[in-house]
Design a protein around this motif. Sequence first.
Motif, PDB file in Angstrom:
ATOM      1  N   GLU A 185       0.995  -1.221   0.090  1.00  0.00           N
ATOM      2  CA  GLU A 185      -0.005  -0.098   0.056  1.00  0.00           C
ATOM      3  C   GLU A 185       0.952   1.335   0.042  1.00  0.00           C
ATOM      4  OE1 GLU A 185      -2.779   2.429   3.375  1.00  0.00           O
ATOM      5  OE2 GLU A 185      -3.016  -0.113   3.060  1.00  0.00           O
ATOM      6  N   ALA A 186       2.019   1.314   0.800  1.00  0.00           N
ATOM      7  CA  ALA A 186       2.907   2.239   0.983  1.00  0.00           C
ATOM      8  C   ALA A 186       3.518   2.558  -0.446  1.00  0.00           C
ATOM      9  CB  ALA A 186       3.873   2.256   2.107  1.00  0.00           C
ATOM     10  N   LEU A 187       3.902   1.518  -1.127  1.00  0.00           N
ATOM     11  CA  LEU A 187       4.451   1.962  -2.363  1.00  0.00           C
ATOM     12  C   LEU A 187       3.445   2.130  -3.534  1.00  0.00           C
ATOM     13  CD1 LEU A 187       7.227   1.353  -4.092  1.00  0.00           C
ATOM     14  CD2 LEU A 187       6.491  -0.957  -4.679  1.00  0.00           C
ATOM     15  N   ARG A 258      -4.861   9.300  11.249  1.00  0.00           N
ATOM     16  CA  ARG A 258      -3.635   9.324  10.401  1.00  0.00           C
ATOM     17  C   ARG A 258      -2.613   8.431  11.162  1.00  0.00           C
ATOM     18  NH1 ARG A 258      -2.809  14.919   7.225  1.00  0.00           N
ATOM     19  NH2 ARG A 258      -4.662  14.836   5.804  1.00  0.00           N
ATOM     20  N   GLU A 259      -2.462   8.727  12.603  1.00  0.00           N
ATOM     21  CA  GLU A 259      -1.491   8.136  13.199  1.00  0.00           C
ATOM     22  C   GLU A 259      -1.853   6.539  13.364  1.00  0.00           C
ATOM     23  OE1 GLU A 259      -1.598  10.224  16.929  1.00  0.00           O
ATOM     24  OE2 GLU A 259      -0.698  12.073  16.006  1.00  0.00           O
ATOM     25  N   LEU A 260      -3.082   5.897  13.516  1.00  0.00           N
ATOM     26  CA  LEU A 260      -3.413   4.524  13.318  1.00  0.00           C
ATOM     27  C   LEU A 260      -3.194   4.270  12.241  1.00  0.00           C
ATOM     28  CD1 LEU A 260      -6.755   4.933  15.341  1.00  0.00           C
ATOM     29  CD2 LEU A 260      -4.711   3.861  16.120  1.00  0.00           C
ATOM     30  N   HIS A 261      -3.381   4.724  11.239  1.00  0.00           N
ATOM     31  CA  HIS A 261      -3.385   4.165   9.828  1.00  0.00           C
ATOM     32  C   HIS A 261      -1.666   3.949   9.182  1.00  0.00           C
ATOM     33  CE1 HIS A 261      -2.625   4.572   5.292  1.00  0.00           C
ATOM     34  NE2 HIS A 261      -3.588   3.415   5.492  1.00  0.00           N
ATOM     35  N   ARG A 262      -0.916   4.917   9.853  1.00  0.00           N
ATOM     36  CA  ARG A 262       0.809   4.702   9.737  1.00  0.00           C
ATOM     37  C   ARG A 262       0.902   3.572  10.427  1.00  0.00           C
ATOM     38  NH1 ARG A 262       0.866  10.555   9.691  1.00  0.00           N
ATOM     39  NH2 ARG A 262       0.901  10.752  12.012  1.00  0.00           N
ATOM     40  N   ASP A 263       0.668   3.490  11.784  1.00  0.00           N
ATOM     41  CA  ASP A 263       1.012   2.281  12.797  1.00  0.00           C
ATOM     42  C   ASP A 263       0.585   0.925  12.152  1.00  0.00           C
ATOM     43  OD1 ASP A 263       2.137   4.212  14.499  1.00  0.00           O
ATOM     44  OD2 ASP A 263       0.456   3.949  15.902  1.00  0.00           O
ATOM     45  N   GLN A 268       1.823  -4.173   8.924  1.00  0.00           N
ATOM     46  CA  GLN A 268       1.692  -4.754   7.717  1.00  0.00           C
ATOM     47  C   GLN A 268       3.126  -4.955   7.227  1.00  0.00           C
ATOM     48  OE1 GLN A 268      -1.278  -2.636   5.515  1.00  0.00           O
ATOM     49  NE2 GLN A 268      -3.162  -3.547   6.599  1.00  0.00           N
ATOM     50  N   GLN A 269       3.607  -3.890   7.021  1.00  0.00           N
ATOM     51  CA  GLN A 269       4.833  -4.361   6.343  1.00  0.00           C
ATOM     52  C   GLN A 269       5.814  -5.252   7.183  1.00  0.00           C
ATOM     53  OE1 GLN A 269       6.356  -2.652   3.139  1.00  0.00           O
ATOM     54  NE2 GLN A 269       7.146  -4.425   3.565  1.00  0.00           N
TER      55      GLN A 269
END
Length: 335
Positions: A185-187, A258-263, A268-269
């Motif tokens: 997702e990040a990529l 946003r913080e929860l999503h980053r965590d 996941q990574q």
Amino acid sequence: MSWIREGELNLLEKISANILMAGPMPKHVAFIMDGNRRFALKKKLERHDGHMQGFNKLAETLRWCKHLNIPEVTVYAFSIENFKRSKEEVDGLLDLARQKFERLLEEQENLEKHGVCIRVLGDLNMLPLDLQEVIAKAVVMTKNHNKCFLNVCFAYTSRYEITNAVREMAWGVEQGLIKASDVSEALLSECLYSSNSPNPDLLIRTSGEVRLSDFLLWQTSHSCLVFQSVLWPEYSFWNLCEAIVQYQLNHKSIQKARELHRDEQALQQLEADCACIAEHLQHQGNGKPADAQRRQEALQHYTVAREERVQDFLQALKHKRDTFFTNLCSETVLT
């Protein structure tokens, strides 16, 4: 008419702006500038005149954003769906864009003075070549400016953008730059047209419509969405202030999401990396489980290697995109 408007706020606007800026301010605001055609109908004008009034309002809104210390603005200027409108209207919109980007090229000194970087997000191949070339000149001319940013979404829809990002990752795998296991997702976020920008803090749509119309669907999943009934050419400083207040009222919940999503992304990574390492060690050890230290060392090594692959791929992707704009500018010089 100029893209960059000079001029100060009036006294009441200045006071209101100072009060607003005492609270959390959005750093990136996106606009769906809706209502130009309805404005023209309301004022008994030609559609083209409605779109011209819409551009004038954009220039005025950029001035307000500058005074409110909002450094980045993204606008939905021309959807891929707009090609389905009448030929007369489409030609008129493309002619207007051509005129405005040509005017932009004449404002080089002003753009440099204010440090304005222009980015155009979308599939420019869908546009006439001469319009592609003038857009490319504006993008290349301002690419090193870094005080404020205007992202113009042209020949754009979000679903097309996401599909294109998937194609870019597939290209990276085909070229051997990344592995299929590196896709995440990040990529995908890094492969979007908007990869150079932070996600919008605030998205505003005018005209009373309460839908996103395929605009920044990926990027606005944790943004404040404000729908206002005013037609875009009638947008005012006070409408913008109202939207910012809505953002401020929801700021804490937005930041938390946003913080929860980053965590969650980081977890996941990590899980994906651990799965790759477990499979690799199993093959190496003939099915025997590896000890904790060996797993940790292998994980660190794999993570570093993956990050290097991803960065090399993103550099190659950036080079490919930069070359597209540079080549368009070169073609103009040759002709």
